[in-house]
Design a protein around this motif. Sequence first.
Motif, short mmCIF file in Angstrom:
data_model
loop_
_atom_site.label_atom_id
_atom_site.label_comp_id
_atom_site.label_asym_id
_atom_site.label_seq_id
_atom_site.Cartn_x
_atom_site.Cartn_y
_atom_site.Cartn_z
N ALA A 84 14.26 -24.40 6.43
CA ALA A 84 15.63 -24.59 6.02
C ALA A 84 16.45 -25.12 7.19
O ALA A 84 16.56 -24.47 8.21
CB ALA A 84 16.22 -23.28 5.52
N THR A 85 16.99 -26.32 7.04
CA THR A 85 17.77 -26.92 8.12
C THR A 85 19.16 -27.30 7.64
O THR A 85 19.86 -28.03 8.31
CB THR A 85 17.06 -28.18 8.65
N GLY A 86 19.53 -26.81 6.48
CA GLY A 86 20.85 -27.11 5.93
C GLY A 86 21.92 -26.27 6.58
O GLY A 86 21.75 -25.73 7.67
N PRO A 87 23.07 -26.14 5.89
CA PRO A 87 24.19 -25.40 6.47
C PRO A 87 23.90 -23.91 6.59
O PRO A 87 23.03 -23.38 5.91
CB PRO A 87 25.33 -25.65 5.46
N TRP A 88 24.66 -23.25 7.45
CA TRP A 88 24.59 -21.80 7.54
C TRP A 88 25.05 -21.22 6.22
O TRP A 88 25.90 -21.79 5.53
CB TRP A 88 25.49 -21.30 8.67
N ARG A 89 24.47 -20.06 5.87
CA ARG A 89 24.79 -19.46 4.58
C ARG A 89 24.80 -17.94 4.74
O ARG A 89 23.97 -17.38 5.45
CB ARG A 89 23.72 -19.90 3.58
N LEU A 90 25.75 -17.28 4.08
CA LEU A 90 25.81 -15.82 4.05
C LEU A 90 25.54 -15.37 2.63
O LEU A 90 26.11 -15.92 1.68
CB LEU A 90 27.18 -15.32 4.51
N ARG A 91 24.65 -14.35 2.48
CA ARG A 91 24.29 -13.84 1.15
C ARG A 91 24.28 -12.32 1.17
O ARG A 91 23.75 -11.71 2.09
CB ARG A 91 22.92 -14.35 0.73
N SER A 92 24.85 -11.75 0.13
CA SER A 92 24.86 -10.29 0.03
C SER A 92 23.89 -9.84 -1.06
O SER A 92 23.45 -10.63 -1.89
CB SER A 92 26.27 -9.77 -0.31
N ALA A 93 23.58 -8.55 -1.05
CA ALA A 93 22.68 -7.99 -2.06
C ALA A 93 23.32 -8.01 -3.44
O ALA A 93 22.64 -7.93 -4.46
CB ALA A 93 22.30 -6.57 -1.69
#
Length: 199
Positions: A84-93
């Motif tokens: 994965a070289t795309g944008p930074w991403r934040l994910r929650s449960a």
Amino acid sequence: MSEPDFIVPPPGLVPGAPEHGRPDSAEGTVRAERALPAFRPPPGIRPPSALPIASPSSVAPSASPSTSSSAIAPPAPAAPASSATGPWRLRSADGIEFPVLDRVVAGRDPKPPAWLQRATVVTVPDHTRSMSKTHALLEARDGRLVVTDLDSTNGVRIWPEGAEPTDLEPGVPAEVPLDAVVLLGDVAFLVDRAPADSV
């Protein structure tokens, strides 16, 4: 009379056996029982790796938050190669997910200050109200993700696996390593990179 085949050291020269009930250094570093409260990585996400982060104390405080990349601590060691070289991403449960393409102000009901009027605003549902209305600034800078606590009530923490969580000082930016957990109040997000074709 024959001499013994070995020499007996004088008392006190040989260290005694370790005391029982006193953990040695190896046992002191084990944190297997420590887990992020109520945090489950989203489906298909690997758990955080043990990447170090820059300590906020190593960042020179400034009178106002700065956009200069020199205001943050040196980058953490390079992460293992990832597809994965795309944008930074934040994910929650809980299924909350958002990218960080440039500057993002996150909170329960964000009202960015004047110097952040062009930032993307992300409203995060938080029924526990542990997150401030305008909680944190997340920025993609020179291939790195940087987070700044915008003087929130319950703070921002960065928690790589195998290390204690680091509480950020308000207004002082800190780099977030790949696969770390960022806590905005009590809301936990796993940080990763989106696939390149997702932009």
